[in-house]
Design an enzyme around this catalytic site. Sequence first.
Site, PDB file in Angstrom:
ATOM      1  N   SER A 227      37.763   4.585  -0.932  1.00 20.13           N
ATOM      2  CA  SER A 227      37.838   3.960  -2.254  1.00 20.13           C
ATOM      3  C   SER A 227      39.289   3.630  -2.629  1.00 20.13           C
ATOM      4  CB  SER A 227      37.232   4.903  -3.293  1.00 20.13           C
ATOM      5  OG  SER A 227      37.944   6.121  -3.294  1.00 20.13           O
ATOM      6  N   CYS A 282      31.270  -1.851   1.764  1.00 22.07           N
ATOM      7  CA  CYS A 282      32.475  -2.430   1.165  1.00 22.07           C
ATOM      8  C   CYS A 282      32.420  -3.951   1.228  1.00 22.07           C
ATOM      9  CB  CYS A 282      33.709  -1.940   1.895  1.00 22.07           C
ATOM     10  SG  CYS A 282      33.762  -2.541   3.572  1.00 22.07           S
TER      11      CYS A 282
HETATM   12  P1  NAD Z   1      36.299   8.144  -0.733  1.00 20.36           P
HETATM   13  O1  NAD Z   1      37.563   7.447  -1.048  1.00 20.36           O
HETATM   14  O2  NAD Z   1      35.710   9.045  -1.750  1.00 20.36           O
HETATM   15  O3  NAD Z   1      36.482   9.043   0.593  1.00 20.36           O
HETATM   16  C1  NAD Z   1      37.040   8.516   1.772  1.00 20.36           C
HETATM   17  C2  NAD Z   1      37.676   9.657   2.558  1.00 20.36           C
HETATM   18  O4  NAD Z   1      38.730  10.231   1.788  1.00 20.36           O
HETATM   19  C3  NAD Z   1      36.714  10.794   2.897  1.00 20.36           C
HETATM   20  O5  NAD Z   1      36.984  11.248   4.202  1.00 20.36           O
HETATM   21  C4  NAD Z   1      37.047  11.849   1.860  1.00 20.36           C
HETATM   22  O6  NAD Z   1      36.818  13.163   2.315  1.00 20.36           O
HETATM   23  C5  NAD Z   1      38.515  11.619   1.599  1.00 20.36           C
HETATM   24  N1  NAD Z   1      38.913  11.950   0.226  1.00 20.36           N
HETATM   25  C6  NAD Z   1      38.130  11.890  -0.887  1.00 20.36           C
HETATM   26  N2  NAD Z   1      38.851  12.255  -1.969  1.00 20.36           N
HETATM   27  C7  NAD Z   1      40.089  12.537  -1.537  1.00 20.36           C
HETATM   28  C8  NAD Z   1      41.286  12.969  -2.198  1.00 20.36           C
HETATM   29  N3  NAD Z   1      41.343  13.176  -3.505  1.00 20.36           N
HETATM   30  N4  NAD Z   1      42.395  13.154  -1.452  1.00 20.36           N
HETATM   31  C9  NAD Z   1      42.363  12.951  -0.113  1.00 20.36           C
HETATM   32  N5  NAD Z   1      41.254  12.555   0.549  1.00 20.36           N
HETATM   33  C10 NAD Z   1      40.136  12.351  -0.147  1.00 20.36           C
HETATM   34  O7  NAD Z   1      35.250   7.019  -0.280  1.00 20.36           O
HETATM   35  P2  NAD Z   1      33.697   7.174   0.023  1.00 20.36           P
HETATM   36  O8  NAD Z   1      32.961   7.430  -1.235  1.00 20.36           O
HETATM   37  O9  NAD Z   1      33.498   8.097   1.175  1.00 20.36           O
HETATM   38  O10 NAD Z   1      33.375   5.703   0.560  1.00 20.36           O
HETATM   39  C11 NAD Z   1      33.072   4.628  -0.281  1.00 20.36           C
HETATM   40  C12 NAD Z   1      34.301   3.808  -0.607  1.00 20.36           C
HETATM   41  O11 NAD Z   1      34.898   3.344   0.591  1.00 20.36           O
HETATM   42  C13 NAD Z   1      33.970   2.558  -1.407  1.00 20.36           C
HETATM   43  O12 NAD Z   1      34.954   2.384  -2.386  1.00 20.36           O
HETATM   44  C14 NAD Z   1      34.029   1.443  -0.375  1.00 20.36           C
HETATM   45  O13 NAD Z   1      34.304   0.159  -0.883  1.00 20.36           O
HETATM   46  C15 NAD Z   1      35.132   1.930   0.491  1.00 20.36           C
HETATM   47  N6  NAD Z   1      35.069   1.318   1.808  1.00 20.36           N
HETATM   48  C16 NAD Z   1      35.988   0.361   2.090  1.00 20.36           C
HETATM   49  C17 NAD Z   1      35.946  -0.279   3.304  1.00 20.36           C
HETATM   50  C18 NAD Z   1      36.938  -1.342   3.644  1.00 20.36           C
HETATM   51  O14 NAD Z   1      36.963  -1.751   4.791  1.00 20.36           O
HETATM   52  N7  NAD Z   1      37.756  -1.812   2.726  1.00 20.36           N
HETATM   53  C19 NAD Z   1      34.962   0.066   4.253  1.00 20.36           C
HETATM   54  C20 NAD Z   1      34.048   1.067   3.936  1.00 20.36           C
HETATM   55  C21 NAD Z   1      34.121   1.689   2.701  1.00 20.36           C
END
Ligand code: NAD
Length: 500
Positions: A227, A282
């Site tokens: 995200s 995404c």
């Molecule tokens: P997220 O950001 O919550 O988590 C992603 C990763 O970060 C996970 O491994 C998680 O454990 C870790 N994480 C979560 N909170 C954290 C923190 N405070 N500090 C450090 N690490 C942390 O995302 P999600 O809910 O797993 O996935 C969905 C999001 O990913 C959506 O916003 C989507 O658009 C995005 N996404 C983007 C793409 C792209 O190519 N741009 C592709 C797939 C998903």
Amino acid sequence: MTRTVNHWIGGKPAEGASGTFGPVTDPATGEVTTQVAFADRDEVDAAVAAAREASATWGTTSLAQRTAVLFRFRTLLDAHRDEIAALITAEHGKVHSDALGEVARGLEVVELACSIPGQLKGELSTEVSTRVDVASIRQPLGVVAGITPFNFPAMVPMWMFPIAIACGNTFVLKPSEKDPSAAMRVAELLSEAGLPDGVFNVVNGDRTAVDRLLEHPDVAAVSFVGSTPIARHIHTTASAHGKRVQALGGAKNHMLVLPDADLDAAADAAVSAAYGSAGERCMAISAVVAVGSVGDDLVARIKERAGKVRIGPGTDPESEMGPLITAAHRDKVASYVRGAAEDGCEVVLDGTGYTVEGHENGHWIGLSLLDRVPTTAKAYRDEIFGPVLCVLRVDTYEEGVALMNASPFGNGTAIFTRDGGAARRFQLEVQAGMVGVNVPIPVPVGYHSFGGWKDSLFGDHHIYGNDGTHFYTRGKVVTTRWPDPADAPAGVDLGFPRNH
Ligand code: NAD
């Protein structure tokens, strides 16, 4: 609890020594099926140490041997597509065919990695000055880390590690704690393919594990997909610790429909791209921008198609859309739909309160369609990441593009039209990293790179393709002179060296 997922360090499973675990849920039943270990700093350090040790030999292992491992991995992955897709469905919830599609797109990047020698072959200029040659080469960085989201538990790690490893780096992956099993199976297959111990490691966990990777002095680069707020945090923190970073963030992908478009094709595309994987992509289309007179007809066609989408467990071959990842996320998605009318939207379809018989504890939600959505509405402004499609109405192409370009996100975008001139103009004018012309989800093939603009990507490099090779290597330029024995000695010259 029936299973425990630990870590994968130095080529074998590693116990979750910290004693901290998190639950993994089957989204179709709401049942906790697995506990996943949450790494502490020491466990992350152990994974990085294993990767560092392996890096001493892997970085100098011949290209022939590195690619031989990747070819064998490609064959194993192909043979285990179904099994990996089943693991994804059990923890993510997406339907099996969709999970198979994710594995296939990951496989594309593995195939690209098999051809890495072509991308690493460097450049040579001879006789740039008298008896002087110059070579540009690219070398691996060392230990690199990948942090990945829940929505593509197999594909997104495969956007990263095949290229990183093919380039001679060793890898530490921190998958999503919500669906860790696919990545662990991939680790086993890599080992079976003959990858030396320590070249690919997995640490499971949450922020504690991530933050240690971001500051660890032996991690040279960090690839992140997730995200936007976390992507920003990763980019800032890892950069502050001197690392190379690519951090891909969230999205709000728009699809512009011009009055001359094939409306059936546009409606099919909108429904597939908005509601596929329950909107947890995404690259999902979450905003359709209808130009001129096209709005009423388009909304009617989307509504008709959306009403027929079959919702159910991902394991049921009849299901087209599965549940959302967690109950909390389902409730958040529902809150956007419930608040939409108050924000000025016309609620055409309300998917809240949906359940599937026999699976009442699953994280279900139906399809929602909001029309005449103002740009001030919360449902438009935020990335919802659920099966909610907003339709916005504009009078002209120019107004549509201006609206899209005002979005803070710039991941994927699409135009539906029969007008080649308008499509060409759109390609050049729209501010997004990936553009589809009559293609709603323009995810680039493995040999082109994937990435967004604005708040959808922090860093200079897109992921995989040529950008991937560039990200996971650093350049070195070697200038060589071999004087002819007959040459007169050059003598001392304190002037800045000139070519002659
Ligand atoms: P997220 O950001 O919550 O988590 C992603 C990763 O970060 C996970 O491994 C998680 O454990 C870790 N994480 C979560 N909170 C954290 C923190 N405070 N500090 C450090 N690490 C942390 O995302 P999600 O809910 O797993 O996935 C969905 C999001 O990913 C959506 O916003 C989507 O658009 C995005 N996404 C983007 C793409 C792209 O190519 N741009 C592709 C797939 C998903």
